[in-house]
Design an enzyme around this catalytic site. Sequence first.
Site, PDB file in Angstrom:
ATOM      1  N   GLU A  63      31.508  15.518 -16.483  1.00  0.00           N
ATOM      2  CA  GLU A  63      30.214  14.471 -16.682  1.00  0.00           C
ATOM      3  C   GLU A  63      29.650  14.794 -18.071  1.00  0.00           C
ATOM      4  O   GLU A  63      29.650  16.090 -18.478  1.00  0.00           O
ATOM      5  CB  GLU A  63      29.190  14.433 -15.458  1.00  0.00           C
ATOM      6  CG  GLU A  63      28.130  13.649 -15.846  1.00  0.00           C
ATOM      7  CD  GLU A  63      27.401  13.455 -14.634  1.00  0.00           C
ATOM      8  OE1 GLU A  63      27.997  12.996 -13.726  1.00  0.00           O
ATOM      9  OE2 GLU A  63      26.040  13.408 -14.709  1.00  0.00           O
ATOM     10  N   PHE A  64      29.433  13.896 -18.811  1.00  0.00           N
ATOM     11  CA  PHE A  64      28.771  13.935 -20.077  1.00  0.00           C
ATOM     12  C   PHE A  64      27.477  13.167 -20.243  1.00  0.00           C
ATOM     13  O   PHE A  64      27.417  11.993 -19.563  1.00  0.00           O
ATOM     14  CB  PHE A  64      29.743  13.679 -21.316  1.00  0.00           C
ATOM     15  CG  PHE A  64      30.874  14.390 -21.361  1.00  0.00           C
ATOM     16  CD1 PHE A  64      30.951  15.553 -22.028  1.00  0.00           C
ATOM     17  CD2 PHE A  64      32.163  14.208 -20.544  1.00  0.00           C
ATOM     18  CE1 PHE A  64      32.223  16.431 -21.862  1.00  0.00           C
ATOM     19  CE2 PHE A  64      33.390  14.982 -20.719  1.00  0.00           C
ATOM     20  CZ  PHE A  64      33.413  16.019 -21.319  1.00  0.00           C
ATOM     21  N   ARG A  68      22.504  12.094 -28.935  1.00  0.00           N
ATOM     22  CA  ARG A  68      21.333  11.821 -29.696  1.00  0.00           C
ATOM     23  C   ARG A  68      21.363  10.933 -30.918  1.00  0.00           C
ATOM     24  O   ARG A  68      20.901  10.026 -31.561  1.00  0.00           O
ATOM     25  CB  ARG A  68      20.193  12.638 -29.782  1.00  0.00           C
ATOM     26  CG  ARG A  68      19.312  12.912 -28.462  1.00  0.00           C
ATOM     27  CD  ARG A  68      18.413  13.991 -28.714  1.00  0.00           C
ATOM     28  NE  ARG A  68      18.389  14.574 -27.250  1.00  0.00           N
ATOM     29  CZ  ARG A  68      17.562  14.333 -26.442  1.00  0.00           C
ATOM     30  NH1 ARG A  68      16.770  13.443 -26.355  1.00  0.00           N
ATOM     31  NH2 ARG A  68      17.795  15.084 -25.208  1.00  0.00           N
ATOM     32  N   ARG A 157      20.215   4.250  -8.516  1.00  0.00           N
ATOM     33  CA  ARG A 157      19.117   3.817  -8.674  1.00  0.00           C
ATOM     34  C   ARG A 157      18.459   3.967  -9.860  1.00  0.00           C
ATOM     35  O   ARG A 157      17.814   2.924 -10.593  1.00  0.00           O
ATOM     36  CB  ARG A 157      18.260   4.317  -7.568  1.00  0.00           C
ATOM     37  CG  ARG A 157      16.948   3.285  -7.456  1.00  0.00           C
ATOM     38  CD  ARG A 157      16.187   3.898  -6.653  1.00  0.00           C
ATOM     39  NE  ARG A 157      15.474   5.098  -6.950  1.00  0.00           N
ATOM     40  CZ  ARG A 157      14.214   5.757  -6.499  1.00  0.00           C
ATOM     41  NH1 ARG A 157      13.989   5.428  -5.368  1.00  0.00           N
ATOM     42  NH2 ARG A 157      13.720   6.907  -7.253  1.00  0.00           N
ATOM     43  N   GLY A 158      18.333   5.263 -10.383  1.00  0.00           N
ATOM     44  CA  GLY A 158      17.612   5.776 -11.356  1.00  0.00           C
ATOM     45  C   GLY A 158      16.277   6.202 -11.280  1.00  0.00           C
ATOM     46  O   GLY A 158      15.718   5.672 -10.048  1.00  0.00           O
ATOM     47  N   HIS A 201      18.024  13.173  -0.686  1.00  0.00           N
ATOM     48  CA  HIS A 201      17.341  12.974  -1.784  1.00  0.00           C
ATOM     49  C   HIS A 201      15.971  13.436  -1.602  1.00  0.00           C
ATOM     50  O   HIS A 201      15.410  13.253  -0.805  1.00  0.00           O
ATOM     51  CB  HIS A 201      17.375  11.287  -1.875  1.00  0.00           C
ATOM     52  CG  HIS A 201      17.014  10.928  -3.405  1.00  0.00           C
ATOM     53  ND1 HIS A 201      15.652  10.616  -3.629  1.00  0.00           N
ATOM     54  CD2 HIS A 201      17.606  10.690  -4.446  1.00  0.00           C
ATOM     55  CE1 HIS A 201      15.450  10.324  -4.846  1.00  0.00           C
ATOM     56  NE2 HIS A 201      16.846  10.127  -5.433  1.00  0.00           N
ATOM     57  N   THR A 464      54.790  21.563 -36.911  1.00  0.00           N
ATOM     58  CA  THR A 464      55.006  21.311 -38.363  1.00  0.00           C
ATOM     59  C   THR A 464      55.364  22.613 -39.145  1.00  0.00           C
ATOM     60  O   THR A 464      55.924  22.739 -40.188  1.00  0.00           O
ATOM     61  CB  THR A 464      53.897  20.667 -39.154  1.00  0.00           C
ATOM     62  OG1 THR A 464      53.454  19.632 -38.180  1.00  0.00           O
ATOM     63  CG2 THR A 464      54.140  20.052 -40.211  1.00  0.00           C
TER      64      THR A 464
END
Lengths: 654, 654
Positions: A63-64, A68, A157-158, A201, A464
């Site tokens: 997760e990221f 900003r 939901r946030g 929660h 290379t």
Amino acid sequence: VNQRSDANWQSCKSDSSGTSNSGESSKESSRCSTPVLDADRTDRLRDKMRRRIESGDRWFSLEFFPPRTTSGAVNLISRFDRMGSGGPLFIDVTWHPAGDPGSDKETSSMMIASTAVNYCGLESVLHLTCCNQTKDKITGHLNKAKRLGLKNIMALRGDPIGEDWVEEEGGFSYATDLVKHIRCEFDDYFDICIAGYPTGHPEAESYEVDLRHLKEKVDAGAHFIVTQLFFRAETFLKFVKDCRAIGITCPVLPGIFPIQGYHSLRQLVKLSKLEVPEEITQVIEPIKDNDAAIRSYGIHQAVEMCKILLSSGEVPGLHFYTLNREVATIEVLRLLGLWAEDPRRPLPWAISAHPKRKVEDVRPIFWASRPKSYIYRTQDWDDFPNGRWGNSASPAFGELTDYYLFYLKSKSPKEALLQMWGEELSSEESVYEVFTNYISGQANRSGHKVMCLPWNDDPLAPETNLLKDELEKVNHRGVLTINSQPNINGKASSDPIAGWGPAGGYVFQKAYLEFFTSSENVTALLQVLKKYEPRVNYHIVNVQGRNITNAPDMQPSAVTWGIFPGREIIQPTVVDPVSFMSWKDEAFALWIEQWAKLYEDESPSRMIIQYIHDNYFLVNLVDNDFPLDSCLWQVIEDMFQLLDAPPAPPDGPL
Amino acid sequence: VNQRSDANWQSCKSDSSGTSNSGESSKESSRCSTPVLDADRTDRLRDKMRRRIESGDRWFSLEFFPPRTTSGAVNLISRFDRMGSGGPLFIDVTWHPAGDPGSDKETSSMMIASTAVNYCGLESVLHLTCCNQTKDKITGHLNKAKRLGLKNIMALRGDPIGEDWVEEEGGFSYATDLVKHIRCEFDDYFDICIAGYPTGHPEAESYEVDLRHLKEKVDAGAHFIVTQLFFRAETFLKFVKDCRAIGITCPVLPGIFPIQGYHSLRQLVKLSKLEVPEEITQVIEPIKDNDAAIRSYGIHQAVEMCKILLSSGEVPGLHFYTLNREVATIEVLRLLGLWAEDPRRPLPWAISAHPKRKVEDVRPIFWASRPKSYIYRTQDWDDFPNGRWGNSASPAFGELTDYYLFYLKSKSPKEALLQMWGEELSSEESVYEVFTNYISGQANRSGHKVMCLPWNDDPLAPETNLLKDELEKVNHRGVLTINSQPNINGKASSDPIAGWGPAGGYVFQKAYLEFFTSSENVTALLQVLKKYEPRVNYHIVNVQGRNITNAPDMQPSAVTWGIFPGREIIQPTVVDPVSFMSWKDEAFALWIEQWAKLYEDESPSRMIIQYIHDNYFLVNLVDNDFPLDSCLWQVIEDMFQLLDAPPAPPDGPL
């Protein structure tokens, strides 16, 4: 074995679907019209999970959060490339309501997730929160996500804005509403992830009520659950048991948070209203000013917890809260043996995860070091070449005028570029020196290593090095190489350097060399190339498009191909005369856009680069006799000898 | 190197267009979307001629007349295959007004020309005469010719029926009218050939008037001229000079008639109202009863005349009146050095010349020995695989119910087949013996060599001799092989045995073996094959369609491919699981249609074949490790060992 850094991995772990499905199949089996190189590429996330669960292959996900700043975005994209190489099943990008998350800004959640999919080839989950949002707004975000190639949504939901939680009319109050809405408006298009709370929660009436809400979210159409972080394996295992008990059958992925510092832990705990268990506080408090010690403990603690989780049999995959950092997460994954140290590549180049591109398996070699630019310039194509270049590729490349798109931008700031490429250039030879130093890895006169060139944003690929001596020699004399590959006459597809594609195959390459050089050199080269007909194919072009070639009928030519059990031949890299004309524009423009513009207008340095841009030719050479040692170095050597030879006397010996 | 006779040649002479077109080409060059393997395959006849004239490559063409009987048609088609191998630029088939020439009869001009194009891959010119024909009738013939894939018409007046020559209202009086009509109704679709008379048409007012008529025919839209036969080079050379003088610029091809016998010469001379020159009569008359001497003289005379013609610089190609015979024409061509002794093959299989199939370059390996059957069963396809099988091939094969179509029919009559395959069979083993004798080339018990099998209408290809010992051994034990190829790890495309495709390339093959065998053997084989995962892919099917395979996702698998300078990879032969089901029906049906039906109903011989048909499996094996020696013989050997092993004691050693 290219003059490029192959940020090019994409785990093949689950290709075990290969040759093992022995058994009966009836006459009705429909023909598979696209050769599925890697089922991971065409399957939906839920199917990938199912297959991994069936095969017992454990996975991890990362997760990221969105950055900003623009330079933060450039860095995060590089991090995606690096962390992608370890083989995550997916990554997810959080929804940052305060950061205009659905916009086209470089730092928006939407853009970051889209870049991860399209340019980094990562299966990606975009978070989406619904509170304080209208249905129309949400539908708009989902439509945009779909258009950008995103296929997975984490429905949340946030947090409400402001102190009070007010159910909105016609809006969304719970993640369940969002899940229902996605299913209602987009049917089965998106794979849906939801959040689970191992300790309930914080706002829920009780653990039991919260579990019932979770069941409702699953019943509304979610496909899998990722949990909030927790500190004890038993917390999660009890939670899974409780989930199963009330009929939740989908995958439940534990959210793992390796403790990376005292303050970040404090802050996170406060935000998530979690309690840190006694046994952890007791260790941490005494060392709270020793960052290294805390990080080390964090890794240890996470590894131990993950081991218990994995051995429980209840955990098919681990979800990591990376906090956009690399070290701790990678270390934990390495210690668990989940990090793909030597990832198998399905194709020799980095694929895109956009659903439109799922059949794409052929590209021109020219963009080998600039795959993101290639993806950008072909993003409007409706079809992608599948199996062959000649037949299905759209010939129309988009223009590349914005060299500063964050996913195309050089990772190095202007100052660093000037240090590497010269604060001041005195002649064409000083340009040759930059190329030579890039190849040799040696520091330049001012003591700086040349880590990139306008055509190669990364240091030389280790492969290379095999060509290093020859490359150094020719660059020193003004054959400015920007792409090359050695010939390969049938190495195993599992070869750690040259290998790609499914197991049990053989890969091949024709030797390839691409370089800028002066028109004087080109005149000699053309003289020399007559001796190498028809062994060597060449395309030679200047910035005006004057094009000299011996390619038959302007046909594309395969330069990398693989033969695999039970499949048609895959030829993922071609030299295509037509797209070379598009590449030529980009390759010449990079002299100006990335290099000349570092200097003042009318400055001697700028005029030297401009002169090269205006007068040099871009040359590519293919040696068709791939079973023999490459003759391309001999071609260049012959050219130098011809240039060095004294002019023939006009009339034989005296 | 297959268990098949490759009647598969098609001269590549003019592939010099390859890598030599060095020079400038502008940015506008449009992409060539189909890789042109062999320009001869896509060019029109007039373009082929132009390219040959430009390159100075001399060609020859061959004229045939339609046969009277069905067995004559079978023989003529075989002759097309044999004479096609020498590399004619085209063949032409005369219009036989008395033989219902436009009908669907096996012996009609239309059907013979169509078979030459579609099944023998020959560029063909259909003659068409217009006198005593209505415009509608002619248009009908032309439409039918077009539909059948014919692209070239020889426009002739033809001889009036009856004594008197009456110009018909609304009909055609002269070939010029026919040329105009073709151009008017079909625009540029057909290439048009017309006849020229080096000594003037016998009915013409004068040589000069006839020349003017010829000029009118050319001006009406003809593309090239073929002349009536003549006996002196100077006759032709004067004629060409006269043609050029009045502005005829198109190619003029001399009609060459090697004298093959006293009576055929007399007859022809009478029909064509020509005079045999003194110097020829003087030689022939004294030896008129010695056929061999006359033939020998005819060859000598033709060669000498052709040498003068070719050295004149006026003759780009020679047109031969073969009288449907092979020996004299081939001998003349050999002595002139025009017969392609070692023809280059553009692809490993015999291509069709139907315009719809010009891009076809992939076929399933199963029909390798029955290419005409493959063409027949795919004649209704709209698209043909181009570059890959998976993407563009129609999966719907037509049924093969009529095994007696003249171009599919066995060349041997029933009596010969019985002699080869056994007047009476006593057991499955007697069938094994037939297969073994076919492979070994040894005579059977009744003293007859087995020259063909139902699945292979020709003796073993010389290449297959390399596999002879192994094949003999396994057939003897009831592994009844019908198709095989050895592995090839990069031989030159010019290799006389394995080579195909343009110069400077490399060809590859995976070892392949296909056979019928008993279900007892299959049980052991499946046991053995477990050891060879994933090296060996297999498909095993019985007549009911019970199908056992380890192919991934039913994908096609390339078993023959080539890498060439400046081109994409060509993979002309695949093992395709889906089309194997169609081949299976044909392969099993051949047991009954071609073999069982030779015997009386209910006879033991018939019941033995019926038993094999009902109970055996058809197996194909591919060894994916093409750089290593084939393991397929070891697989069979392991199977035999398992079958021979004493049953394991139930409980370990005593």
